[in-house]
Design an enzyme around this catalytic site. Structure first.
Site, short mmCIF file in Angstrom:
data_model
loop_
_atom_site.label_atom_id
_atom_site.label_comp_id
_atom_site.label_asym_id
_atom_site.label_seq_id
_atom_site.Cartn_x
_atom_site.Cartn_y
_atom_site.Cartn_z
N HIS A 77 7.58 1.23 -10.72
CA HIS A 77 6.72 1.04 -9.88
C HIS A 77 5.77 0.90 -10.38
O HIS A 77 4.88 2.15 -10.93
CB HIS A 77 7.08 1.30 -8.19
CG HIS A 77 6.85 2.82 -8.21
ND1 HIS A 77 8.09 3.79 -8.41
CD2 HIS A 77 5.86 3.94 -7.96
CE1 HIS A 77 8.28 5.09 -8.20
NE2 HIS A 77 6.74 5.15 -8.16
N VAL B 235 10.26 8.47 -6.57
CA VAL B 235 11.58 7.29 -6.34
C VAL B 235 11.90 6.52 -7.51
O VAL B 235 11.18 6.39 -8.64
CB VAL B 235 10.83 5.99 -5.05
CG1 VAL B 235 11.37 4.93 -4.93
CG2 VAL B 235 9.62 6.48 -4.30
N ARG C 296 1.14 -1.32 -0.34
CA ARG C 296 0.05 0.14 -0.07
C ARG C 296 0.51 1.11 -0.09
O ARG C 296 2.04 1.34 0.68
CB ARG C 296 -0.69 0.06 1.42
CG ARG C 296 -1.90 -0.40 0.94
CD ARG C 296 -2.79 -0.86 2.36
NE ARG C 296 -3.89 -2.03 2.54
CZ ARG C 296 -4.54 -2.67 1.45
NH1 ARG C 296 -4.99 -2.12 0.32
NH2 ARG C 296 -5.03 -3.33 1.44
N ASP C 297 0.74 1.58 -1.04
CA ASP C 297 0.93 3.59 -0.94
C ASP C 297 0.61 4.23 0.58
O ASP C 297 -0.40 4.12 0.82
CB ASP C 297 0.86 4.45 -1.63
CG ASP C 297 1.63 5.28 -2.62
OD1 ASP C 297 2.00 5.78 -3.28
OD2 ASP C 297 1.74 6.37 -1.44
N HIS D 131 1.57 1.14 -10.12
CA HIS D 131 0.51 2.68 -9.52
C HIS D 131 -0.78 1.67 -9.60
O HIS D 131 -0.96 2.07 -10.83
CB HIS D 131 0.54 3.94 -9.19
CG HIS D 131 1.24 5.01 -9.21
ND1 HIS D 131 1.71 5.40 -8.08
CD2 HIS D 131 1.86 5.18 -9.63
CE1 HIS D 131 2.60 6.44 -8.06
NE2 HIS D 131 3.63 5.44 -8.56
P1 AMP Z 1 6.02 8.31 -7.69
O1 AMP Z 1 6.11 9.57 -7.32
O2 AMP Z 1 5.63 7.50 -9.36
O3 AMP Z 1 8.09 7.76 -8.09
O4 AMP Z 1 5.11 7.12 -6.69
C1 AMP Z 1 6.38 7.18 -5.48
C2 AMP Z 1 4.98 6.66 -4.36
O5 AMP Z 1 5.88 6.19 -3.59
C3 AMP Z 1 4.63 7.70 -3.86
O6 AMP Z 1 3.02 7.94 -3.94
C4 AMP Z 1 4.35 7.90 -2.14
O7 AMP Z 1 3.69 8.11 -1.60
C5 AMP Z 1 5.34 6.39 -2.20
N1 AMP Z 1 5.61 6.24 -1.14
C6 AMP Z 1 7.42 6.99 -0.20
N2 AMP Z 1 7.80 5.95 0.29
C7 AMP Z 1 7.03 5.19 0.81
C8 AMP Z 1 6.84 4.21 1.38
N3 AMP Z 1 7.58 4.26 2.91
N4 AMP Z 1 5.72 2.91 2.04
C9 AMP Z 1 5.36 3.30 0.72
N5 AMP Z 1 4.79 3.70 -0.14
C10 AMP Z 1 5.70 5.30 -0.43
#
Ligand code: AMP
Length: 114
Positions: A100, A96, A29-30, A102
């Site tokens: 990944h 990140v 989960r995000d 979504h």
């Molecule tokens: P993006 O912006 O497409 O790189 O998505 C990165 C996602 O990682 C974002 O939706 C963040 O909320 C999520 N995220 C960052 N840190 C964590 C974490 N520790 N656990 C779960 N999700 C995370």
């Protein structure tokens, strides 16, 4: 990669809320959900962006989509509908740098995305 947040999750150094796992994929989960269901589907192997995918990664990417489909059933959003997307690099909003997918659902989605 030692400094990669998602590699730390794969290694068990950080424990996310896991909803699916197999030999090559982890889904959790995000932490900052943008919909009632917001899950990230990642390859366990570090790949920074979709620009770094090679032809031999085709099955892996296909399996990520199949994992998302299975999770959508688990979460009860498969019939209503859901969105899967992968952001690539900064202009798309990637924050990140470990690819990944979504998986978003549980509410109506707008189009075009922001
Ligand atoms: P993006 O912006 O497409 O790189 O998505 C990165 C996602 O990682 C974002 O939706 C963040 O909320 C999520 N995220 C960052 N840190 C964590 C974490 N520790 N656990 C779960 N999700 C995370």
């Amino acid at each position: 990669m030692t400094d990669c947040l998602f590699c730390k999750m794969v290694a068990g150094e950080i424990q996310p809320d896991v909803v699916y796992e197999d030999d090559e994929i982890l889904a959790f989960r995000d932490v900052n959900p943008q919909a009632p269901v917001h899950i990230l589907v990642i390859p366990k192997r570090h790949i920074a962006t979709t620009n770094d995918l090679e032809s031999e990664d085709a099955a892996l990417v296909g399996n990520m989509v199949l994992a998302a489909k299975q999770i959508a059933v688990q979460e009860g959003i498969d019939e209503r509908g859901y969105r899967t997307l992968i952001n690539c690099n900064r202009e798309a909003g990637q924050s990140v740098f470990h690819i990944h997918m979504h998986l978003l659902g549980g509410r109506a989605m707008g189009w075009p995305p922001g």
